[in-house]
Motif scaffolding. Sequence first.
Motif, PDB file in Angstrom:
ATOM      1  N   THR A   1       0.854  -1.185   0.000  1.00  0.00           N
ATOM      2  CA  THR A   1       0.000   0.000   0.000  1.00  0.00           C
ATOM      3  C   THR A   1       0.890   1.234   0.000  1.00  0.00           C
ATOM      4  OG1 THR A   1      -0.172   0.061   2.413  1.00  0.00           O
ATOM      5  CG2 THR A   1      -1.900  -1.129   1.219  1.00  0.00           C
ATOM      6  N   GLU A   2       0.370   2.288  -0.601  1.00  0.00           N
ATOM      7  CA  GLU A   2       1.063   3.581  -0.612  1.00  0.00           C
ATOM      8  C   GLU A   2       0.048   4.663  -0.290  1.00  0.00           C
ATOM      9  OE1 GLU A   2       2.806   4.349  -4.433  1.00  0.00           O
ATOM     10  OE2 GLU A   2       4.243   2.718  -4.261  1.00  0.00           O
ATOM     11  N   SER A   3       0.472   5.637   0.481  1.00  0.00           N
ATOM     12  CA  SER A   3      -0.398   6.779   0.731  1.00  0.00           C
ATOM     13  C   SER A   3      -0.431   7.633  -0.528  1.00  0.00           C
ATOM     14  CB  SER A   3       0.087   7.578   1.935  1.00  0.00           C
ATOM     15  OG  SER A   3       1.394   8.031   1.706  1.00  0.00           O
ATOM     16  N   THR A   4      -1.439   8.473  -0.637  1.00  0.00           N
ATOM     17  CA  THR A   4      -1.580   9.389  -1.770  1.00  0.00           C
ATOM     18  C   THR A   4      -1.685  10.801  -1.207  1.00  0.00           C
ATOM     19  OG1 THR A   4      -4.003   9.450  -1.837  1.00  0.00           O
ATOM     20  CG2 THR A   4      -2.920   7.590  -2.975  1.00  0.00           C
ATOM     21  N   PRO A   5      -1.619  11.815  -2.048  1.00  0.00           N
ATOM     22  CA  PRO A   5      -1.806  13.178  -1.536  1.00  0.00           C
ATOM     23  C   PRO A   5      -3.199  13.410  -0.947  1.00  0.00           C
ATOM     24  CG  PRO A   5      -0.724  13.232  -3.672  1.00  0.00           C
ATOM     25  CD  PRO A   5      -1.164  11.814  -3.439  1.00  0.00           C
ATOM     26  N   ASN A   6      -4.139  12.558  -1.288  1.00  0.00           N
ATOM     27  CA  ASN A   6      -5.492  12.644  -0.744  1.00  0.00           C
ATOM     28  C   ASN A   6      -5.581  11.722   0.477  1.00  0.00           C
ATOM     29  OD1 ASN A   6      -8.213  12.568  -0.202  1.00  0.00           O
ATOM     30  ND2 ASN A   6      -8.844  12.239  -2.314  1.00  0.00           N
ATOM     31  N   PRO A   7      -5.732  12.273   1.681  1.00  0.00           N
ATOM     32  CA  PRO A   7      -5.741  11.435   2.882  1.00  0.00           C
ATOM     33  C   PRO A   7      -6.908  10.442   2.942  1.00  0.00           C
ATOM     34  CG  PRO A   7      -6.213  13.725   3.436  1.00  0.00           C
ATOM     35  CD  PRO A   7      -5.846  13.689   1.987  1.00  0.00           C
ATOM     36  N   ALA A   8      -7.943  10.665   2.154  1.00  0.00           N
ATOM     37  CA  ALA A   8      -9.087   9.753   2.135  1.00  0.00           C
ATOM     38  C   ALA A   8      -8.885   8.601   1.155  1.00  0.00           C
ATOM     39  CB  ALA A   8     -10.362  10.514   1.777  1.00  0.00           C
ATOM     40  N   THR A   9      -7.759   8.587   0.462  1.00  0.00           N
ATOM     41  CA  THR A   9      -7.514   7.593  -0.580  1.00  0.00           C
ATOM     42  C   THR A   9      -6.200   6.874  -0.344  1.00  0.00           C
ATOM     43  OG1 THR A   9      -8.730   8.993  -2.138  1.00  0.00           O
ATOM     44  CG2 THR A   9      -7.361   7.290  -3.077  1.00  0.00           C
ATOM     45  N   LEU A  10      -6.217   5.560  -0.547  1.00  0.00           N
ATOM     46  CA  LEU A  10      -5.037   4.726  -0.392  1.00  0.00           C
ATOM     47  C   LEU A  10      -4.839   3.916  -1.667  1.00  0.00           C
ATOM     48  CD1 LEU A  10      -2.975   4.133   1.884  1.00  0.00           C
ATOM     49  CD2 LEU A  10      -4.431   2.240   2.585  1.00  0.00           C
ATOM     50  N   LYS A  11      -3.584   3.753  -2.058  1.00  0.00           N
ATOM     51  CA  LYS A  11      -3.230   3.018  -3.278  1.00  0.00           C
ATOM     52  C   LYS A  11      -2.761   1.620  -2.891  1.00  0.00           C
ATOM     53  CE  LYS A  11      -0.082   3.615  -7.247  1.00  0.00           C
ATOM     54  NZ  LYS A  11       0.947   4.513  -7.799  1.00  0.00           N
ATOM     55  N   PHE A  12      -3.369   0.608  -3.514  1.00  0.00           N
ATOM     56  CA  PHE A  12      -3.034  -0.793  -3.260  1.00  0.00           C
ATOM     57  C   PHE A  12      -2.327  -1.350  -4.496  1.00  0.00           C
ATOM     58  CE2 PHE A  12      -6.450   0.254  -0.465  1.00  0.00           C
ATOM     59  CZ  PHE A  12      -6.243  -0.483   0.689  1.00  0.00           C
ATOM     60  N   LEU A  13      -1.165  -1.958  -4.301  1.00  0.00           N
ATOM     61  CA  LEU A  13      -0.363  -2.518  -5.397  1.00  0.00           C
ATOM     62  C   LEU A  13      -0.303  -4.037  -5.236  1.00  0.00           C
ATOM     63  CD1 LEU A  13       2.107   0.243  -4.690  1.00  0.00           C
ATOM     64  CD2 LEU A  13       1.288  -0.097  -7.008  1.00  0.00           C
ATOM     65  N   PRO A  14      -1.097  -4.777  -6.038  1.00  0.00           N
ATOM     66  CA  PRO A  14      -1.141  -6.235  -5.867  1.00  0.00           C
ATOM     67  C   PRO A  14       0.050  -6.981  -6.463  1.00  0.00           C
ATOM     68  CG  PRO A  14      -2.670  -5.562  -7.572  1.00  0.00           C
ATOM     69  CD  PRO A  14      -2.089  -4.300  -6.976  1.00  0.00           C
ATOM     70  N   GLY A  15       0.960  -6.286  -7.117  1.00  0.00           N
ATOM     71  CA  GLY A  15       2.131  -6.946  -7.684  1.00  0.00           C
ATOM     72  C   GLY A  15       1.846  -7.678  -8.978  1.00  0.00           C
ATOM     73  N   GLN A  16       0.734  -7.368  -9.601  1.00  0.00           N
ATOM     74  CA  GLN A  16       0.390  -7.936 -10.902  1.00  0.00           C
ATOM     75  C   GLN A  16      -0.517  -6.963 -11.642  1.00  0.00           C
ATOM     76  OE1 GLN A  16      -1.454 -11.394  -8.879  1.00  0.00           O
ATOM     77  NE2 GLN A  16      -3.125 -11.111 -10.312  1.00  0.00           N
ATOM     78  N   SER A  17      -0.755  -7.242 -12.903  1.00  0.00           N
ATOM     79  CA  SER A  17      -1.571  -6.369 -13.732  1.00  0.00           C
ATOM     80  C   SER A  17      -2.997  -6.310 -13.199  1.00  0.00           C
ATOM     81  CB  SER A  17      -1.561  -6.887 -15.175  1.00  0.00           C
ATOM     82  OG  SER A  17      -2.423  -6.105 -15.973  1.00  0.00           O
ATOM     83  N   VAL A  18      -3.545  -5.107 -13.155  1.00  0.00           N
ATOM     84  CA  VAL A  18      -4.947  -4.924 -12.784  1.00  0.00           C
ATOM     85  C   VAL A  18      -5.768  -4.740 -14.058  1.00  0.00           C
ATOM     86  CG1 VAL A  18      -6.595  -3.496 -11.501  1.00  0.00           C
ATOM     87  CG2 VAL A  18      -4.340  -3.997 -10.519  1.00  0.00           C
ATOM     88  N   LEU A  19      -5.365  -3.777 -14.894  1.00  0.00           N
ATOM     89  CA  LEU A  19      -6.010  -3.551 -16.193  1.00  0.00           C
ATOM     90  C   LEU A  19      -4.963  -3.616 -17.300  1.00  0.00           C
ATOM     91  CD1 LEU A  19      -8.478  -0.562 -15.653  1.00  0.00           C
ATOM     92  CD2 LEU A  19      -9.023  -2.978 -15.836  1.00  0.00           C
ATOM     93  N   ALA A  20      -5.304  -4.266 -18.385  1.00  0.00           N
ATOM     94  CA  ALA A  20      -4.373  -4.366 -19.517  1.00  0.00           C
ATOM     95  C   ALA A  20      -4.188  -3.019 -20.205  1.00  0.00           C
ATOM     96  CB  ALA A  20      -4.869  -5.406 -20.516  1.00  0.00           C
ATOM     97  N   ALA A  21      -5.248  -2.205 -20.211  1.00  0.00           N
ATOM     98  CA  ALA A  21      -5.171  -0.889 -20.857  1.00  0.00           C
ATOM     99  C   ALA A  21      -6.158   0.051 -20.202  1.00  0.00           C
ATOM    100  CB  ALA A  21      -5.495  -1.022 -22.348  1.00  0.00           C
ATOM    101  N   GLY A  22      -5.817   1.323 -20.167  1.00  0.00           N
ATOM    102  CA  GLY A  22      -6.727   2.337 -19.654  1.00  0.00           C
ATOM    103  C   GLY A  22      -6.876   2.311 -18.150  1.00  0.00           C
TER     104      GLY A  22
END
Length: 186
Positions: free
Chosen positions: A5-26
Amino acid sequence: MFIQTESTPNPATLKFLPGQSVLAAGTADFPNEAAAEASPLAARIFATGNVTGVFFGPDFVTVTKADGVEWAHIKPGILGAIMEHFQSGQPVLGDESGTVGHAVHDGPDGEIVNQIKELLDTRVRPAVAQDGGDITFHGFDRGIVYLHMQGACAGCPSSTMTLKMGIENLLRHYIPEVVEVRPVAA
């Protein structure tokens, strides 16, 4: 599976990185639970409770929490939902209808709009993706560029500064026809 997980500039939002592709495009934006019906993963995240928005990028999931809720209380459930989803083998999207990109612009300003989109794609979108969001072109009228902010960018306390001091200055520098940049609601 290890999800960072990574914090974002928005304190109400958190970034989750699953270590694999989420979307192929867009990207795909789910600003409410009803919109999440198009995505088994987004629906699973909303089902954990106290979630007000879900956004997918190429290799990340951004989650926005309800006001008055602490991340420590809801983060374990979200991590579990993401892990369960990727282990289930279900698709991230039921179809591609959730993916978003730049709006189509028909009109005499076609060359200017193409330059705006090119600058957004090469200079702006990669930077805001690092913060768990996206910014897409919505329209251009009489020198005013309208942009749609998604994920961590939507509702971020520093989004006005990003638009005015960053994106507006960049576009005005390269494209003299641009006089202002404004956000639009979804």
